[in-house]
Design a protein around this motif. Structure first.
Motif, PDB file in Angstrom:
ATOM      1  N   SER A 222       0.842  -1.195   0.000  1.00 31.80           N
ATOM      2  CA  SER A 222       0.000   0.000   0.000  1.00 31.80           C
ATOM      3  C   SER A 222       0.874   1.240   0.000  1.00 31.80           C
ATOM      4  CB  SER A 222      -0.884  -0.012   1.253  1.00 31.80           C
ATOM      5  OG  SER A 222      -1.385   1.288   1.502  1.00 31.80           O
ATOM      6  N   TRP A 223       0.504   2.226  -0.837  1.00 31.37           N
ATOM      7  CA  TRP A 223       1.260   3.483  -0.894  1.00 31.37           C
ATOM      8  C   TRP A 223       0.399   4.660  -0.462  1.00 31.37           C
ATOM      9  CZ3 TRP A 223       6.380   3.630  -1.491  1.00 31.37           C
ATOM     10  CH2 TRP A 223       6.992   2.489  -1.991  1.00 31.37           C
ATOM     11  N   ILE A 224      -0.821   4.378  -0.035  1.00 32.63           N
ATOM     12  CA  ILE A 224      -1.688   5.481   0.389  1.00 32.63           C
ATOM     13  C   ILE A 224      -1.248   5.991   1.760  1.00 32.63           C
ATOM     14  CG2 ILE A 224      -3.688   4.757  -0.996  1.00 32.63           C
ATOM     15  CD1 ILE A 224      -4.901   3.729   1.697  1.00 32.63           C
ATOM     16  N   GLU A 225      -1.537   7.250   2.005  1.00 28.11           N
ATOM     17  CA  GLU A 225      -1.064   7.876   3.240  1.00 28.11           C
ATOM     18  C   GLU A 225      -1.631   7.257   4.504  1.00 28.11           C
ATOM     19  OE1 GLU A 225      -0.567  12.265   1.822  1.00 28.11           O
ATOM     20  OE2 GLU A 225      -0.539  12.208   3.999  1.00 28.11           O
ATOM     21  N   ALA A 226      -2.820   6.707   4.409  1.00 30.39           N
ATOM     22  CA  ALA A 226      -3.438   6.093   5.590  1.00 30.39           C
ATOM     23  C   ALA A 226      -2.700   4.822   6.000  1.00 30.39           C
ATOM     24  CB  ALA A 226      -4.903   5.787   5.308  1.00 30.39           C
TER      25      ALA A 226
END
Ligand SMILES: [Zn+2]
Length: 115
Positions: A29-33
């Motif tokens: 995952s590369w999303i900020e969350a």
């Protein structure tokens, strides 16, 4: 679902669950969350067309809030830098194109001079 070791790269330490006989796909995952957090998904999932069976499981534990914020900040900085590099590269290409054109023009003028 019998755990299995995926052969290759950094994925060696991860025991992969199976989904209808196929090894679940490992992704990051590369999303900020959830930055840099690995997870397994259904191997039949691909893009938006094939949804798969909906199987999903996290591999890594969630970052503590402070670390998450730090990684998020670093990722944002990295994206900004990449954008900046792309911008500079496109400007460089434009300048190079202009330079080649102006050289062509200079050569043409010189050629006319000697006729
Ligand atoms: Zn599946």
């Amino acid at each position: 679902m019998k755990p299995e070791i995926i052969d290759g790269g950094e994925e060696l330490d991860v025991a992969a669950p199976r989904c209808f006989g196929k090894i679940a796909r490992l992704q990051t995952s590369w999303i900020e969350a959830n930055p840099l957090r690995r997870f397994h998904v259904c191997p039949n999932l691909s893009g938006r067309k094939k949804k798969g069976c909906g199987f999903f499981v996290w591999v890594d534990v969630e970052f503590p809030p402070r670390e998450k914020a730090l990684v998020g900040w670093l990722l944002r900085r990295l994206k900004e830098r990449e954008k900046d590099v792309r911008h500079r590269q496109s400007r460089e290409r434009k300048l190079m194109g202009w330079l080649i054109h102006s050289w062509g023009l200079v050569m043409l003028l010189l050629f006319w001079q000697f006729l």
